[in-house]
Design an enzyme around this catalytic site. Structure first.
Site, PDB file in Angstrom:
ATOM      1  N   TRP A  35      57.587  72.051  33.827  1.00 22.97           N
ATOM      2  CA  TRP A  35      57.177  73.052  32.840  1.00 22.97           C
ATOM      3  C   TRP A  35      57.128  72.468  31.423  1.00 22.97           C
ATOM      4  CZ3 TRP A  35      59.451  78.620  33.641  1.00 22.97           C
ATOM      5  CH2 TRP A  35      58.919  79.150  34.810  1.00 22.97           C
ATOM      6  N   ASN A  53      49.777  71.529  33.027  1.00 26.22           N
ATOM      7  CA  ASN A  53      50.612  72.560  33.626  1.00 26.22           C
ATOM      8  C   ASN A  53      49.700  73.741  33.906  1.00 26.22           C
ATOM      9  OD1 ASN A  53      50.296  73.982  31.170  1.00 26.22           O
ATOM     10  ND2 ASN A  53      52.170  73.101  30.324  1.00 26.22           N
ATOM     11  N   GLU A  54      50.265  74.900  34.175  1.00 26.33           N
ATOM     12  CA  GLU A  54      49.418  75.998  34.613  1.00 26.33           C
ATOM     13  C   GLU A  54      48.473  76.502  33.520  1.00 26.33           C
ATOM     14  OE1 GLU A  54      51.943  79.136  35.936  1.00 26.33           O
ATOM     15  OE2 GLU A  54      52.681  79.625  33.953  1.00 26.33           O
ATOM     16  N   GLU A 129      52.929  78.891  42.922  1.00 26.05           N
ATOM     17  CA  GLU A 129      53.946  79.709  42.256  1.00 26.05           C
ATOM     18  C   GLU A 129      53.529  81.156  42.425  1.00 26.05           C
ATOM     19  OE1 GLU A 129      55.354  78.673  38.276  1.00 26.05           O
ATOM     20  OE2 GLU A 129      55.392  80.813  37.818  1.00 26.05           O
ATOM     21  N   ARG A 251      52.434  90.408  39.000  1.00 24.50           N
ATOM     22  CA  ARG A 251      51.067  90.036  38.676  1.00 24.50           C
ATOM     23  C   ARG A 251      50.395  89.460  39.918  1.00 24.50           C
ATOM     24  NH1 ARG A 251      54.243  85.904  36.752  1.00 24.50           N
ATOM     25  NH2 ARG A 251      54.623  86.908  34.775  1.00 24.50           N
TER      26      ARG A 251
END
Length: 538
Positions: A35, A53-54, A129, A251
């Site tokens: 992260w 990263n995301e 994730e 979500r």
């Protein structure tokens, strides 16, 4: 890694956790999801450094990383990318080396759906994730639905929960968003939540290496089923009938759908037609009666010509399997839940801690680690040290200075005491604090009572971590490379502070916040030590 070539398998709790996991299952697969990256990362004199990263990804960096892993013999380490949406699939289709570099396309919170471009790559697709949902029964329903439907709707063969165990103060962001809860290390209390048993419906009766059958899908009156095999004759079928309002995840938004009571008939064909008996495990959420029953073993099901019919109510999960080794795990009654103790002390004198993080402190930015000061023969040999000297490359825009919170969020009136040691001449600064009201990705806007001392001989009292609202300030005589004892007392609307046992400031007016954690931290990312931390709350 605090600097290049820094290897420390004692740092943090993750190495300890991985070792413990390997003890229990030597075949477990470990996955790392970064992260944040150290601040020095961009300064490396190598061919190319990028970050992904995301929030974004860098195709060139992924290819360079694959090449470097191969060069040092880590050919068995696969890359999962790009941890945001499915857009990397478009690049992989037109870039053969990128396609070769990526072993798994991973997306976060995909809502059980994928895209045609990802399917075209013929790579493994994972929800790398997911979940991140409050672990009450609705959270368990979310987990049950997506564990099945990530494959049924999106061909995803793995669903990875964030997070495993909710072991942080529940008032921090994403409180209780773990498969189980263990947020009171001071009491030892833990709670095995419904997602644990929902997980068992799949994981006790399959293993990595099993494959999904193509005959999976949605049930006529709502819900879904999947079937998996080990290729050696074993079969596991998992069925879920979670209704919309009882399976909402945090979500993404969940489109409307209906699930009603139904009879479902299954016909096993091919090599499975000869199966005569299936073990049956059931979970019933029972939202109306509020008396759930999780992972209950039922009478084995006899099959006739590979056919069986099941009566399925709403909000149920079934596993039908040839595997006979399933077992509902047992655990001793946990100690009773308790509030954080009102009188608490820590001198950090731990000879052989299992990992580097002090108990009960929750680092929000920076890293506070156990430290052995071999140059100090006195009472401060063992200390807690803030060790990160450069702001990391972070996932969120967190604070410029470091902070670690501790205690009970409901605390109002309390006294915090700590010995502090600054290691940055002139520019150093440390604080102790009370009534800190925010953490995690919201820590930048944290309010509270912050008592700062600086290496230039000054002090400041602020109503916020950012230091914009000043309640008091002046000369303190503090300097680097010397121990100082800070004491902060907050009662009602007033706060006072002492330095080395003598009053330094008093009766600063504090209107908000009304409550919050205690905390320690530094002015910037710098080396600083803390010892003999104590708090007394009313």
């Amino acid at each position: 890694m605090h600097y290049e070539n820094d290897e420390n398998y004692f740092r943090g709790y993750e190495w300890w956790l991985m070792k413990e996991a390997k003890k229990r299952n030597p075949n477990i697969t470990l996955i790392g999801l970064p992260w944040a990256f150290p601040g020095w990362f961009h300064d490396l004199d190598i061919q190319y450094v990028g970050i992904w990263n995301e929030r974004n990804y860098d195709s060139k960096y992924i290819k360079v990383l694959r090449n470097m892993l191969d060069k040092v013999g880590l050919t068995g380490v696969g890359i999962i990318a790009a941890d945001g949406d499915w857009s990397i699939a478009n690049s992989m289709i037109v870039d053969p080396y990128l396609n070769e570099s990526v072993e798994v396309i991973g997306a976060h919170y995909p809502g059980t759906n994928t895209v045609m471009e990802a399917l075209k790559t013929q790579k493994k697709l994972w929800s790398s994730e997911d979940y991140s949902t409050f672990n009450d029964e609705v959270g368990g329903g979310c987990w049950a639905r997506i564990l099945n439907q990530n494959y049924v709707n999106g061909n995803m063969t793995a669903t990875i929960s964030w997070n495993l165990v909710a072991s942080y103060y529940k008032e921090l962001p994403f409180g209780r968003d773990g498969l189980m809860t263990a947020e009171e290390p001071w009491s030892g209390n833990y709670v095995v939540e419904s997602p644990i048993w929902i997980t068992a419906h799949t994981t006790q009766f399959t293993q990595p290496g099993w494959t999904y059958l193509q005959t999976v899908g949605h049930l006529a009156q709502g819900g879904s089923y999947v079937a998996l095999t080990d290729g050696k004759g074993n079969l596991t079928v998992v069925i879920e009938t979670m209704t919309h309002d009882h399976s909402v995840c945090i979500r993404p938004p969940l489109p409307p759908f209906n699930v009603t009571f139904q009879n479902a008939t299954f016909q096993l064909k091919g090599s499975f037609a000869s199966i005569k008996e299936l073990q049956v495990w059931r979970s019933q959420f029972n939202f109306k009666t509020k008396k759930p029953s999780f992972f209950e073993k039922l009478t084995p099901l006899k099959l006739l010509d590979g056919t069986f019919t099941f009566n399925l109510a709403e909000d149920e999960v079934y596993t039908l399997t040839t595997i006979t080794k399933g077992q509902k795990g047992s655990y001793p009654d946990p100690p009773p839940s308790a509030r954080f103790p009102k009188v608490y002390k820590d001198d950090f004198n731990v000879g052989n801690p299992p990992f580097s993080e002090a108990p009960d402190f929750a680092d929000q930015t920076g890293v506070f680690e156990y430290y052995i000061n071999l140059t100090d023969p006195g009472p401060h040999v063992f200390t807690l040290r803030q060790v990160v000297t450069e702001r990391p490359i972070t996932w969120v825009s967190d604070a410029d200075q470091t902070i670690s919170v501790i205690g009970d969020y409901q605390w109002q009136n309390l006294m915090v005491t700590c010995d502090v040691f600054m290691e940055s001449v002139k520019t150093g600064g440390v604080f102790i604090a009370a009534r800190v009201d925010k953490g995690g990705q919201s820590v930048r806007s944290a309010k509270g009572v912050f008592f700062w001392v600086f290496a230039d001989g000054t002090y400041k009292v602020t109503n916020d971590l950012a230091g914009q609202t000043v309640l008091a300030e002046g000369q303190s005589g503090t300097q680097a490379y010397g121990w100082h004892t800070l004491s902060l007392t907050v009662k009602g609307q007033y706060a006072s502070g002492q330095l080395n046992g003598y009053p330094l400031w008093k009766n600063a007016v504090v209107l908000t916040p009304k409550n919050g954690w205690a905390a320690i931290g530094t002015h910037s990312f710098e080396l600083a030590q803390f010892d003999n931390f104590a708090v007394v709350a009313e």
